[in-house]
Design a protein around this motif. Sequence first.
Motif, PDB file in Angstrom:
ATOM      1  N   THR A 117       0.831  -1.208   0.000  1.00 49.58           N
ATOM      2  CA  THR A 117       0.000   0.000   0.000  1.00 49.58           C
ATOM      3  C   THR A 117       0.861   1.252   0.000  1.00 49.58           C
ATOM      4  O   THR A 117       0.618   2.192  -0.774  1.00 49.58           O
ATOM      5  CB  THR A 117      -0.928  -0.012   1.221  1.00 49.58           C
ATOM      6  OG1 THR A 117      -1.729  -1.190   1.199  1.00 49.58           O
ATOM      7  CG2 THR A 117      -1.827   1.208   1.218  1.00 49.58           C
ATOM      8  N   ILE A 118       1.878   1.281   0.859  1.00 52.09           N
ATOM      9  CA  ILE A 118       2.738   2.461   0.938  1.00 52.09           C
ATOM     10  C   ILE A 118       3.517   2.641  -0.358  1.00 52.09           C
ATOM     11  O   ILE A 118       3.725   3.768  -0.816  1.00 52.09           O
ATOM     12  CB  ILE A 118       3.683   2.333   2.147  1.00 52.09           C
ATOM     13  CG1 ILE A 118       2.873   2.362   3.442  1.00 52.09           C
ATOM     14  CG2 ILE A 118       4.718   3.436   2.143  1.00 52.09           C
ATOM     15  CD1 ILE A 118       3.699   2.192   4.689  1.00 52.09           C
ATOM     16  N   SER A 119       3.968   1.546  -0.973  1.00 52.92           N
ATOM     17  CA  SER A 119       4.703   1.651  -2.232  1.00 52.92           C
ATOM     18  C   SER A 119       3.840   2.257  -3.329  1.00 52.92           C
ATOM     19  O   SER A 119       4.299   3.103  -4.098  1.00 52.92           O
ATOM     20  CB  SER A 119       5.198   0.262  -2.652  1.00 52.92           C
ATOM     21  OG  SER A 119       5.822   0.312  -3.908  1.00 52.92           O
ATOM     22  N   GLN A 120       2.589   1.861  -3.384  1.00 54.95           N
ATOM     23  CA  GLN A 120       1.705   2.422  -4.403  1.00 54.95           C
ATOM     24  C   GLN A 120       1.468   3.904  -4.161  1.00 54.95           C
ATOM     25  O   GLN A 120       1.464   4.707  -5.100  1.00 54.95           O
ATOM     26  CB  GLN A 120       0.375   1.667  -4.390  1.00 54.95           C
ATOM     27  CG  GLN A 120      -0.613   2.121  -5.459  1.00 54.95           C
ATOM     28  CD  GLN A 120      -1.876   1.304  -5.454  1.00 54.95           C
ATOM     29  OE1 GLN A 120      -2.002   0.369  -4.686  1.00 54.95           O
ATOM     30  NE2 GLN A 120      -2.810   1.655  -6.310  1.00 54.95           N
ATOM     31  N   VAL A 121       1.286   4.285  -2.895  1.00 53.61           N
ATOM     32  CA  VAL A 121       1.092   5.701  -2.577  1.00 53.61           C
ATOM     33  C   VAL A 121       2.339   6.499  -2.898  1.00 53.61           C
ATOM     34  O   VAL A 121       2.273   7.614  -3.435  1.00 53.61           O
ATOM     35  CB  VAL A 121       0.695   5.848  -1.096  1.00 53.61           C
ATOM     36  CG1 VAL A 121       0.683   7.308  -0.685  1.00 53.61           C
ATOM     37  CG2 VAL A 121      -0.661   5.211  -0.836  1.00 53.61           C
ATOM     38  N   GLU A 122       3.513   5.928  -2.600  1.00 51.55           N
ATOM     39  CA  GLU A 122       4.767   6.638  -2.865  1.00 51.55           C
ATOM     40  C   GLU A 122       5.000   6.823  -4.352  1.00 51.55           C
ATOM     41  O   GLU A 122       5.507   7.863  -4.779  1.00 51.55           O
ATOM     42  CB  GLU A 122       5.917   5.849  -2.233  1.00 51.55           C
ATOM     43  CG  GLU A 122       7.259   6.544  -2.335  1.00 51.55           C
ATOM     44  CD  GLU A 122       8.372   5.724  -1.719  1.00 51.55           C
ATOM     45  OE1 GLU A 122       9.485   6.246  -1.606  1.00 51.55           O
ATOM     46  OE2 GLU A 122       8.114   4.553  -1.371  1.00 51.55           O
TER      47      GLU A 122
END
Length: 904
Positions: free
Chosen positions: A24-29
């Motif tokens: 999730t964080i990778s996609q947001v980043e």
Amino acid sequence: MSVTASSGAVNARPGLYQTALTSTISQVEQQDRFPGRTELEDLSTYFKSGAKRIEIAEILTNNSDNIVSRAANAIFTGGSPMAFLEKPSDASSVEMAMDGQPIDTKRGMALGTVTYAQSSTGVLGSIQNFLNSLGSTETPQGFRPINVARYGPERMKKSLRDLSWFLRYTTYAIVAGEPTILAQNVRGLREIIERACSTDATLVALKEMKRAAIGALGKNDQEAIDIVSQYMDVAIAEFQASTPSQKLRQRNSTDLQGLTLPQIYFNTAERRQKFVMKPGLSALEKNDVVKAAYRQIFERDITRAYALSISDLESKVKNNEISMREFVRRMGKSPLYRAEFHDKFVNSRVVELAFKHFMGRAPESRTEFSKYFAILTTGGLSALVDALLNSTEYSDYFGEETVPYKRGYGQEAQPARNWGAQFDLYKYSAPFRKVPQFITLFSAYTQPLPDQHVYGSGNDPLEIQFGAIFPKEVRNPSARPAPFSKDTRRLLIRRGPGIDNQVGNPKASGSAPGTLGPKVFKLDQLPGASGSNFNANGSVKFSESSTQAVIRAIYLQLIGFMPFAGQRLTVWEIRLENGDINVREFVRQVAKSPAFRNKYWTSLYVCKAVEYIHRRLLGRPTYGRQEMNKYFDVCSKKGFYALVDAILDSKEYEEAFGEDTVPYERYLTAAGVSLRSNRVGTVGDRGAKAQKDATPRFIELGQVDEVRTEPAIQSRINQGVAKRRDQTKVFKLTSLDPVEVNNAVRAAYRQVFERDMDAYVADAQFSRFTSKLQNAELTVKEFILAIGTSDLYIKEFYTPFPNTKVIELGTKHFLGRAPLDQVEIRKYNSLLASQGLKAMVTEMLSSREYLDAFGEDTVPFNRYETFPAANFPNTMSLYGRLTKQDDSIVVPSFKPVKSKVIFE
């Protein structure tokens, strides 16, 4: 970031598996934004279910034997399949037979003591498990159970190992909250199982494993059952799916490396979201696609960073008046792109950045680079952008609607020759890296440097490179390679006369080195040998001494040391003495012996093993990659023994050593010669005549040439010994006063645990001992014994360390000194190994030394022992280090030193 010096490949670590959090964080980043409401709710749900997931993992782990056993029983018959499951050995639970010998798997099957691994639920539970296993699994048509005896122990071990892997991967995925680990690893296991086992049997076992796992959770925990069912269904579905094909590069050129990539690597790669402009998207989704285009072309969201936007183009692409390809084209020709990525850089860097922005990759060949460099030079930036966007590759990957994206490591096969430069291009922002990389990289490949080694740079920086492509040295990120092809030959130095080297005179490979080289052992008495000493009518029963010298030389050359009696090839030595075999055959047998194999093959990877074995048998390193590839192919297809035969049966071995000569070192590398030579300045003038002094220099310097007073003598005597010879305060319990008892207890904690123990830490474990000490039910010595054998002491000073370190810490804590000598270490080591820590601590506290030094009521302390003299620095070193920060062993050194002074 550091780059290796040979091919520009970065020292990159493999990517970790995605979890629910990192994905999730990778996609947001990647989208350069804050998490949305839906993503935050997903994360909240994952965190709320964390305790349940850990509970499930613990249940599955505790019942792993039962689950794997039921799965194995569903597909195997005629034996005990769980007897082949390899698990860490537990010395305390080894079953012994009546004759005192341990019962292993093979012997257990013969004695009938090996049983199925089922949970201990009593007779009714065993009957229920048996009934559940009957007819519960949906068997594919034509499936037959596998007989254990016919399948063989080795294949059984692998099958049981694979089943336990499936359960382990499922447990990992449940804790991580991300099923991608199953999608990746189950596909990989399928490729292995298809070649070695039955896929139908594995499906049967997986379905039974799902039932067993649900049964272990209980019928009332529906949430846990749903989670396990979800992940087990993913594993079953992935295994049922067909084996993925290789990932092909959509290229027309045949001169580019890395044309294919296994699909499993592609699935494991970091997932990057692809943005596609579709007519039916909402206004919010279209804004996200436009921002993604900004981030790709301008390396940042220009709306958020600079409050800029190309409003006219934005409205046209959102209203479907122009395609995404046309939007990207016009952004590349815009004044903003020209100012940011064209005017500030030289043309070489402009081409690199254009490939990064519009193609999602780096240039991959000098031909490709020259083509687009010429377009930029003659037509300018607009012509370069048109050439890239009109290419067939752009149409194949992005088409009219997709925003270009970075096609990095794992997305597709990459050419090895520009890995380092490509990683630099991805990781460094354009304003911070203005130096062109690829034009110098590609030109370096066409201009080999004569003083570099085929396996690395710096003219053989190591004596043996072990076949590695990359050396260990790191450089700055210039990514310049060692430009050698696979046909480049390694230059070696002959150990002997410099004229007869392997380049200048190949016919001289069999000539003896003479007095300038190594000693050669040649057995002239063998039949068929040549030489002036050979007598055709002589007896083959040659002398014992000469044969033993040859045998010793063979052992030293091949193994590197004289083996023990049990490692020596006694039968073959006798045959060599009797003349039944020649020297080459004895060398062959030694090279195939377990001692040689364990040292130069079993523990090494193939390239390193080939380098070592080649040096031992042929007396020289390999010439280059071509020779290494030949031997590597032999090892991969035929194994270790074929490699030995290939070297000993080669024409070079026959010319150099023949049938009667022991192999010796014939060639060295430049680094090897340098290592064996004295450095400049280390050797004195050999022409000067050495003068022998009547009195050694150190005695002459030690003569006293002044009158010293008694205080001066005492001051010099005390030098080198710490002033703090004794502890300033000794804690001795003389009364039952609470303050005095408390001080003694805290001193005991500091001595035994090497730190102060606060009340809330100590009272939980040692309060009863403190009360008994207060009530005179225990002496200080007994209190020390109680805390020295406690669980806390075992955890802190016994479990993390080897026995030698435990003994050193024990003498420090309970005797106030370092170990006296190796005899004492051996004594406590035997006691510790046979009876455990409690026996060792009891022995120390019951010793005469403890009674004389501390008695019954004194807390042990550092006694600063100075006798024997060598024990003082060991004690100082032991007390001067922190155990948690330095776990090295203080080895007492008591070697006798022979005096060099001869007294008449």
